[in-house]
Design an enzyme around this catalytic site. Sequence first.
Site, mmCIF file in Angstrom:
data_model
loop_
_atom_site.group_PDB
_atom_site.id
_atom_site.type_symbol
_atom_site.label_atom_id
_atom_site.label_comp_id
_atom_site.label_asym_id
_atom_site.label_seq_id
_atom_site.Cartn_x
_atom_site.Cartn_y
_atom_site.Cartn_z
ATOM 1 N N HIS A 54 5.921 26.103 -19.933
ATOM 2 C CA HIS A 54 5.724 27.644 -20.549
ATOM 3 C C HIS A 54 5.686 27.650 -21.922
ATOM 4 O O HIS A 54 6.479 26.902 -22.581
ATOM 5 C CB HIS A 54 6.954 28.494 -19.943
ATOM 6 C CG HIS A 54 7.110 28.702 -18.614
ATOM 7 N ND1 HIS A 54 7.226 30.049 -18.167
ATOM 8 C CD2 HIS A 54 6.862 27.828 -17.443
ATOM 9 C CE1 HIS A 54 7.344 29.810 -16.766
ATOM 10 N NE2 HIS A 54 6.845 28.821 -16.239
ATOM 11 N N GLU A 56 6.581 29.923 -24.134
ATOM 12 C CA GLU A 56 7.890 30.365 -24.912
ATOM 13 C C GLU A 56 8.876 29.149 -24.977
ATOM 14 O O GLU A 56 9.429 29.058 -26.119
ATOM 15 C CB GLU A 56 8.608 31.581 -24.022
ATOM 16 C CG GLU A 56 7.598 32.721 -23.843
ATOM 17 C CD GLU A 56 6.653 32.811 -22.907
ATOM 18 O OE1 GLU A 56 6.174 33.790 -22.308
ATOM 19 O OE2 GLU A 56 6.428 31.831 -22.162
ATOM 20 N N CYS A 84 9.161 35.275 -18.543
ATOM 21 C CA CYS A 84 9.787 35.180 -17.391
ATOM 22 C C CYS A 84 11.221 35.147 -17.220
ATOM 23 O O CYS A 84 11.876 34.902 -18.448
ATOM 24 C CB CYS A 84 9.359 33.865 -16.441
ATOM 25 S SG CYS A 84 9.986 32.341 -16.928
ATOM 26 N N CYS A 87 12.437 31.979 -19.420
ATOM 27 C CA CYS A 87 11.983 31.806 -20.873
ATOM 28 C C CYS A 87 12.833 33.175 -21.469
ATOM 29 O O CYS A 87 13.429 32.768 -22.567
ATOM 30 C CB CYS A 87 10.466 32.254 -21.149
ATOM 31 S SG CYS A 87 9.483 30.889 -20.305
#
Length: 155
Positions: A54, A56, A84, A87
């Site tokens: 991800h 982030e 999400c 994150c």
Amino acid sequence: MEVEGKFMKRAIELAKEAAREGDYAVGAVVVKDNHIISEGRDTLKSINDPVNGHAEIDAIRKACSKLDQPYLEGCILYSTHEPCPMCASAAVWAKMKGIVFGTTIQDAKNKASKKFSWRQIDIPCRKILERGEPKLELIEGFMREDCVKLFELCR
């Protein structure tokens, strides 16, 4: 919390790089004192890692490493897409100042097509931050229209 377009523009460029590499078009930067501390982009498909892939998480990990500390107090996370739950929680655990994002979960649901599937825990970032401590500031939909265009790059 003051936000600047130049930071989201950089996150958008990172998202485009991710898409060119065959990953999802998501980019993120961590900013402190009006300077980018770290950058991240989605690498989920290329590294086959649902956690570290991800954007982030990538940016948060790099910022902690660069600053040689586990907390990012005073830092702001910019992401092209609504973080999400994982994150958003990582930003809380890192004690960041706030999160700024472009597109929303609903935007992704609306744009999901045969190009990509939408699989996420359907809890808005706002709900995670409301329950977290410390309380992070949140700016939703920043430069949203520019970020929505990134969905067209998803394969």
